[in-house]
Scaffold this motif. Structure first.
Motif, PDB file in Angstrom:
ATOM      1  N   SER A 154       1.882  14.837  -7.938  1.00 42.19           N
ATOM      2  CA  SER A 154       0.798  14.033  -7.368  1.00 42.19           C
ATOM      3  C   SER A 154       1.712  13.334  -6.310  1.00 42.19           C
ATOM      4  O   SER A 154       0.974  12.885  -5.301  1.00 42.19           O
ATOM      5  CB  SER A 154      -0.551  12.794  -7.956  1.00 42.19           C
ATOM      6  N   GLY A 155       3.112  13.216  -6.677  1.00 45.03           N
ATOM      7  CA  GLY A 155       3.897  12.024  -6.334  1.00 45.03           C
ATOM      8  C   GLY A 155       4.936  12.603  -4.939  1.00 45.03           C
ATOM      9  O   GLY A 155       5.434  12.419  -4.011  1.00 45.03           O
ATOM     10  N   GLY A 214       5.397   7.798  12.265  1.00 41.01           N
ATOM     11  CA  GLY A 214       7.002   6.727  12.926  1.00 41.01           C
ATOM     12  C   GLY A 214       7.035   5.985  11.852  1.00 41.01           C
ATOM     13  O   GLY A 214       7.579   4.929  11.674  1.00 41.01           O
ATOM     14  N   LYS A 215       6.210   6.100  10.286  1.00 41.41           N
ATOM     15  CA  LYS A 215       6.332   4.706   9.381  1.00 41.41           C
ATOM     16  C   LYS A 215       7.028   5.559   8.289  1.00 41.41           C
ATOM     17  O   LYS A 215       6.870   6.203   8.531  1.00 41.41           O
ATOM     18  CB  LYS A 215       4.563   4.135   8.767  1.00 41.41           C
ATOM     19  N   ASN A 216       6.898   4.675   6.869  1.00 44.03           N
ATOM     20  CA  ASN A 216       7.821   4.998   5.739  1.00 44.03           C
ATOM     21  C   ASN A 216       6.973   5.575   5.250  1.00 44.03           C
ATOM     22  O   ASN A 216       5.648   4.862   5.290  1.00 44.03           O
ATOM     23  CB  ASN A 216       8.807   3.392   5.593  1.00 44.03           C
ATOM     24  N   LEU A 217       7.258   6.401   4.780  1.00 46.47           N
ATOM     25  CA  LEU A 217       5.918   7.293   3.014  1.00 46.47           C
ATOM     26  C   LEU A 217       7.151   6.885   1.608  1.00 46.47           C
ATOM     27  O   LEU A 217       8.187   6.632   1.766  1.00 46.47           O
ATOM     28  CB  LEU A 217       5.844   8.500   3.520  1.00 46.47           C
ATOM     29  N   CYS A 218       6.650   6.645   0.840  1.00 46.70           N
ATOM     30  CA  CYS A 218       7.099   6.627  -0.828  1.00 46.70           C
ATOM     31  C   CYS A 218       6.527   7.808  -1.222  1.00 46.70           C
ATOM     32  O   CYS A 218       5.349   7.947  -1.254  1.00 46.70           O
ATOM     33  CB  CYS A 218       6.757   4.981  -0.942  1.00 46.70           C
ATOM     34  N   LEU A 219       7.195   8.631  -1.382  1.00 43.33           N
ATOM     35  CA  LEU A 219       7.273   9.804  -2.516  1.00 43.33           C
ATOM     36  C   LEU A 219       7.552   9.433  -3.761  1.00 43.33           C
ATOM     37  O   LEU A 219       8.141   7.939  -3.655  1.00 43.33           O
ATOM     38  CB  LEU A 219       7.279  11.060  -2.148  1.00 43.33           C
ATOM     39  N   ALA A 231       3.446   3.697   3.280  1.00 42.22           N
ATOM     40  CA  ALA A 231       2.259   4.638   2.090  1.00 42.22           C
ATOM     41  C   ALA A 231       2.905   4.987   0.992  1.00 42.22           C
ATOM     42  O   ALA A 231       4.404   5.184   1.132  1.00 42.22           O
ATOM     43  CB  ALA A 231       1.660   5.674   3.289  1.00 42.22           C
ATOM     44  N   ALA A 232       2.519   4.958  -0.269  1.00 39.74           N
ATOM     45  CA  ALA A 232       2.889   5.802  -1.104  1.00 39.74           C
ATOM     46  C   ALA A 232       1.703   6.476  -1.924  1.00 39.74           C
ATOM     47  O   ALA A 232       0.398   6.143  -2.119  1.00 39.74           O
ATOM     48  CB  ALA A 232       3.350   4.775  -2.057  1.00 39.74           C
ATOM     49  N   PHE A 233       2.866   7.946  -2.171  1.00 42.09           N
ATOM     50  CA  PHE A 233       1.310   8.766  -2.940  1.00 42.09           C
ATOM     51  C   PHE A 233       1.550   8.171  -4.333  1.00 42.09           C
ATOM     52  O   PHE A 233       2.858   8.154  -5.300  1.00 42.09           O
ATOM     53  CB  PHE A 233       1.656   9.805  -1.980  1.00 42.09           C
ATOM     54  N   ASN A 234       0.348   8.281  -5.560  1.00 41.49           N
ATOM     55  CA  ASN A 234       0.385   8.139  -6.821  1.00 41.49           C
ATOM     56  C   ASN A 234      -0.840   8.876  -7.345  1.00 41.49           C
ATOM     57  O   ASN A 234      -1.569   9.494  -7.127  1.00 41.49           O
ATOM     58  CB  ASN A 234      -0.074   6.794  -6.728  1.00 41.49           C
ATOM     59  N   TRP A 235      -1.025   9.075  -8.521  1.00 38.04           N
ATOM     60  CA  TRP A 235      -1.795   9.400  -9.460  1.00 38.04           C
ATOM     61  C   TRP A 235      -2.939   8.771  -8.940  1.00 38.04           C
ATOM     62  O   TRP A 235      -3.250   6.769  -9.228  1.00 38.04           O
ATOM     63  CB  TRP A 235      -1.478   9.835 -10.821  1.00 38.04           C
ATOM     64  N   VAL A 295      11.368   8.981   4.862  1.00 35.57           N
ATOM     65  CA  VAL A 295      10.978   9.506   3.674  1.00 35.57           C
ATOM     66  C   VAL A 295      11.694   9.058   2.306  1.00 35.57           C
ATOM     67  O   VAL A 295      12.880   9.149   2.305  1.00 35.57           O
ATOM     68  CB  VAL A 295      10.415  10.759   3.256  1.00 35.57           C
ATOM     69  N   VAL A 296      10.900   8.161   1.173  1.00 36.00           N
ATOM     70  CA  VAL A 296      11.862   7.540   0.233  1.00 36.00           C
ATOM     71  C   VAL A 296      11.489   8.068  -1.151  1.00 36.00           C
ATOM     72  O   VAL A 296      10.135   8.153  -1.395  1.00 36.00           O
ATOM     73  CB  VAL A 296      11.524   6.346  -0.157  1.00 36.00           C
ATOM     74  N   TYR A 297      12.101   8.786  -1.868  1.00 37.23           N
ATOM     75  CA  TYR A 297      12.259   8.869  -3.459  1.00 37.23           C
ATOM     76  C   TYR A 297      12.073   8.114  -3.983  1.00 37.23           C
ATOM     77  O   TYR A 297      13.204   7.175  -3.793  1.00 37.23           O
ATOM     78  CB  TYR A 297      12.696   9.622  -4.390  1.00 37.23           C
ATOM     79  N   ALA A 298      11.532   6.987  -4.705  1.00 39.78           N
ATOM     80  CA  ALA A 298      10.710   5.845  -5.087  1.00 39.78           C
ATOM     81  C   ALA A 298      11.619   6.082  -6.281  1.00 39.78           C
ATOM     82  O   ALA A 298      11.577   5.153  -7.137  1.00 39.78           O
ATOM     83  CB  ALA A 298       9.350   4.734  -4.956  1.00 39.78           C
TER      84      ALA A 298
END
Length: 300
Positions: free
Chosen positions: A151-152, A139-144, A194-198, A174-177
């Protein structure tokens, strides 16, 4: 009878042939365009890579221009149209170019200081947040980062599928940054939880690069996920470039760490190993990965 005169004549003829070939490709390619995916803001990319482009211009004896792409797809399409001659891809964006018919081939790969050739996808949250694992983010927001980021986006989607998570259904948004930096800033500013990263290791990551530029404080973030190792990013040139030009580009790139160590150090802040030769075979697992991720999108 083979004489010294014949040998010298043959050598001179070969030298003239080589010079003629060089003139041929220089006439056809008065400018070589090198493009890079947007891992950080444009000024940061320019600062890191301008010395490399200057070095390459000198080694090739022709103008080399740096192009900073707006997104990963722009690099792919630039090579498809033939407007980008050399590109530095992420593994998944190279694989995307390959499977969509772009005539490009990898020739060099980044290595780490310890000699390994891989990095990781990690998930950052604020250090003071309650989240301990991906499942806590329902239910939270995710940054890809970008649809073609390894990796993103691609590795994270593969990992979440193993957990039974369909991002567009599991997260509130889901947000593409657009870049790795923007993804981290999304968490800092509260746009995303939260955000995915290298991430290479404890000494080298996008987060640490941002901290070194005073964009964020690294201690304000906490890692709650780390993927299996991903093969490092490739340099790739157009397959239909003249063979002698490709050979010259490859040699110049591989020689740069020893020929211009200061310029090389500037690219990675001294936290990356030398470049080594590579070919498409190393990226076949990534080609399979994006095929799998595409199949997930079709199902969702």
């Amino acid at each position: 009878m083979i004489t010294r005169r014949l040998i010298l004549g043959a050598a001179a003829a070969l030298a003239l042939t080589g010079a003629a070939q060089a003139q041929d490709w220089k006439a056809k390619y008065p400018e070589i365009v090198y493009a890079i995916i947007p891992s950080e803001n444009a000024s940061g990319v320019t600062d890191r890579w301008t010395p490399f482009v200057s070095y390459l211009s000198k080694e090739l004896g022709t103008k080399v221009t740096l192009r900073i792409a707006n997104d990963y797809a722009a690099v792919i399409e630039g090579q498809r149209s033939g407007n980008i001659h050399i590109a530095q891809y992420g593994p998944a964006s190279y694989a995307r170019a390959y499977v969509t018919g772009v005539k490009t081939e990898p020739f060099a790969i980044e290595t780490n200081l310890d000699g390994t050739k891989g990095y990781y996808s990690v998930l950052w949250v604020k250090a003071n947040s309650p989240y301990q694992k991906i499942e806590d983010l329902k239910g939270k927001n995710l940054c890809l980062v970008d649809p073609n980021s390894t990796s993103g986006n691609n590795v994270p989607r593969f990992a979440m599928n193993k957990l039974g998570i369909t991002p567009e259904q599991f997260f509130g948004k889901v947000v593409y940054a657009g870049s790795h930096e923007n993804a981290v800033l999304g968490v800092q500013q509260g746009t995303c939880d939260a955000a995915f990263n290298w991430w290479n290791d404890e000494k080298e990551s996008n987060l640490l690069r941002m901290a070194s530029k005073s964009m964020v404080k690294a201690e304000d973030f906490r890692m709650i996920f780390k993927s299996d190792q991903i093969v490092n990013s490739p340099f790739a040139y157009l397959s239909d470039l003249p063979a002698d030009l490709k050979a010259k580009i490859k040699q110049a790139v591989l020689d740069m760490p020893k020929k211009d160590p200061e310029a090389f150090k500037k690219i990675y802040d001294g936290k990356q190993g030398v470049w080594e030769p590579i070919d498409h075979k190393a990226y076949e697992p990534v080609v399979e990965l994006i095929g799998f991720v595409d199949s997930l999108r079709k199902k969702s």
